[in-house]
Motif scaffolding. Structure first.
Motif, mmCIF file in Angstrom:
data_model
loop_
_atom_site.group_PDB
_atom_site.id
_atom_site.type_symbol
_atom_site.label_atom_id
_atom_site.label_comp_id
_atom_site.label_asym_id
_atom_site.label_seq_id
_atom_site.Cartn_x
_atom_site.Cartn_y
_atom_site.Cartn_z
ATOM 1 N N ILE A 28 0.843 -1.201 0.000
ATOM 2 C CA ILE A 28 0.000 0.000 0.000
ATOM 3 C C ILE A 28 0.878 1.250 0.000
ATOM 4 O O ILE A 28 0.672 2.176 -0.788
ATOM 5 C CB ILE A 28 -0.953 0.008 1.222
ATOM 6 N N ALA A 32 1.359 4.063 -2.982
ATOM 7 C CA ALA A 32 1.079 5.472 -2.693
ATOM 8 C C ALA A 32 2.290 6.333 -3.038
ATOM 9 O O ALA A 32 2.149 7.436 -3.578
ATOM 10 C CB ALA A 32 0.692 5.641 -1.229
ATOM 11 N N GLN A 37 -3.643 6.927 -6.348
ATOM 12 C CA GLN A 37 -4.642 7.445 -5.423
ATOM 13 C C GLN A 37 -5.215 6.299 -4.590
ATOM 14 O O GLN A 37 -5.063 5.122 -4.935
ATOM 15 C CB GLN A 37 -5.770 8.137 -6.194
ATOM 16 N N ILE A 38 -5.894 6.652 -3.506
ATOM 17 C CA ILE A 38 -6.457 5.658 -2.595
ATOM 18 C C ILE A 38 -7.365 4.677 -3.337
ATOM 19 O O ILE A 38 -7.259 3.465 -3.156
ATOM 20 C CB ILE A 38 -7.209 6.348 -1.436
ATOM 21 N N GLN A 39 -8.250 5.186 -4.164
ATOM 22 C CA GLN A 39 -9.184 4.334 -4.900
ATOM 23 C C GLN A 39 -8.443 3.370 -5.829
ATOM 24 O O GLN A 39 -8.792 2.194 -5.923
ATOM 25 C CB GLN A 39 -10.175 5.181 -5.699
ATOM 26 N N ALA A 42 -6.797 0.648 -3.723
ATOM 27 C CA ALA A 42 -7.817 -0.270 -3.213
ATOM 28 C C ALA A 42 -8.270 -1.239 -4.300
ATOM 29 O O ALA A 42 -8.399 -2.448 -4.048
ATOM 30 C CB ALA A 42 -9.003 0.525 -2.667
ATOM 31 N N ARG A 49 -11.122 1.242 0.586
ATOM 32 C CA ARG A 49 -10.430 2.539 0.600
ATOM 33 C C ARG A 49 -10.054 2.961 2.016
ATOM 34 O O ARG A 49 -9.002 3.578 2.227
ATOM 35 C CB ARG A 49 -11.329 3.608 -0.024
ATOM 36 N N VAL A 52 -6.826 1.342 3.016
ATOM 37 C CA VAL A 52 -5.694 1.977 2.338
ATOM 38 C C VAL A 52 -5.355 3.302 3.025
ATOM 39 O O VAL A 52 -4.189 3.577 3.336
ATOM 40 C CB VAL A 52 -6.001 2.214 0.842
ATOM 41 N N ALA A 53 -6.363 4.104 3.285
ATOM 42 C CA ALA A 53 -6.136 5.402 3.924
ATOM 43 C C ALA A 53 -5.537 5.231 5.317
ATOM 44 O O ALA A 53 -4.651 6.000 5.725
ATOM 45 C CB ALA A 53 -7.442 6.181 4.000
ATOM 46 N N ARG A 56 -1.776 4.214 4.963
ATOM 47 C CA ARG A 56 -1.003 5.349 4.438
ATOM 48 C C ARG A 56 -0.780 6.375 5.543
ATOM 49 O O ARG A 56 0.323 6.891 5.710
ATOM 50 C CB ARG A 56 -1.740 6.020 3.287
#
Length: 92
Positions: A28, A32, A37-39, A42, A49, A52-53, A56
């Motif tokens: 992950i 990044a 991007q997060i999406q 994922a 998502r 992932v967030a 990060r």
């Protein structure tokens, strides 16, 4: 992210000694760092998502230590006021 950090994360994803969870978290962070991007991360990894967030963010705050372990679950341990406990148990 420094080259040393990137190399360490890449080693975690490639090693068979690394747990599946830690390997996924390292992946992950690497994706990044590559600008995804997060999406996108994922979808590529087949996870949510929010997950992932979360990883990060933890990596950004605490670097490698942030992704190595889960945070404790559940409510914090209750603190007992000993003086109050003695007072309540000795009075009728």
């Amino acid at each position: 992210m420094s080259e040393e950090e990137r190399a360490e994360l890449a080693n975690l994803t490639a090693s068979r000694q690394t747990s599946v969870r830690l390997s996924q978290r390292a992946r992950i962070v690497l994706l990044a760092a590559d600008g995804l991007q997060i999406q996108q991360i994922a979808e590529q990894l087949g996870i949510g998502r929010v997950q992932v967030a979360r990883w990060r963010g933890r990596y950004a705050q605490m670097r490698l230590a942030g992704i190595e372990r889960d945070l404790p679950r559940g409510a914090p341990p209750k603190k007992v006021d000993l003086a109050q406990l003695v007072e309540l148990t000795t009075q009728s």
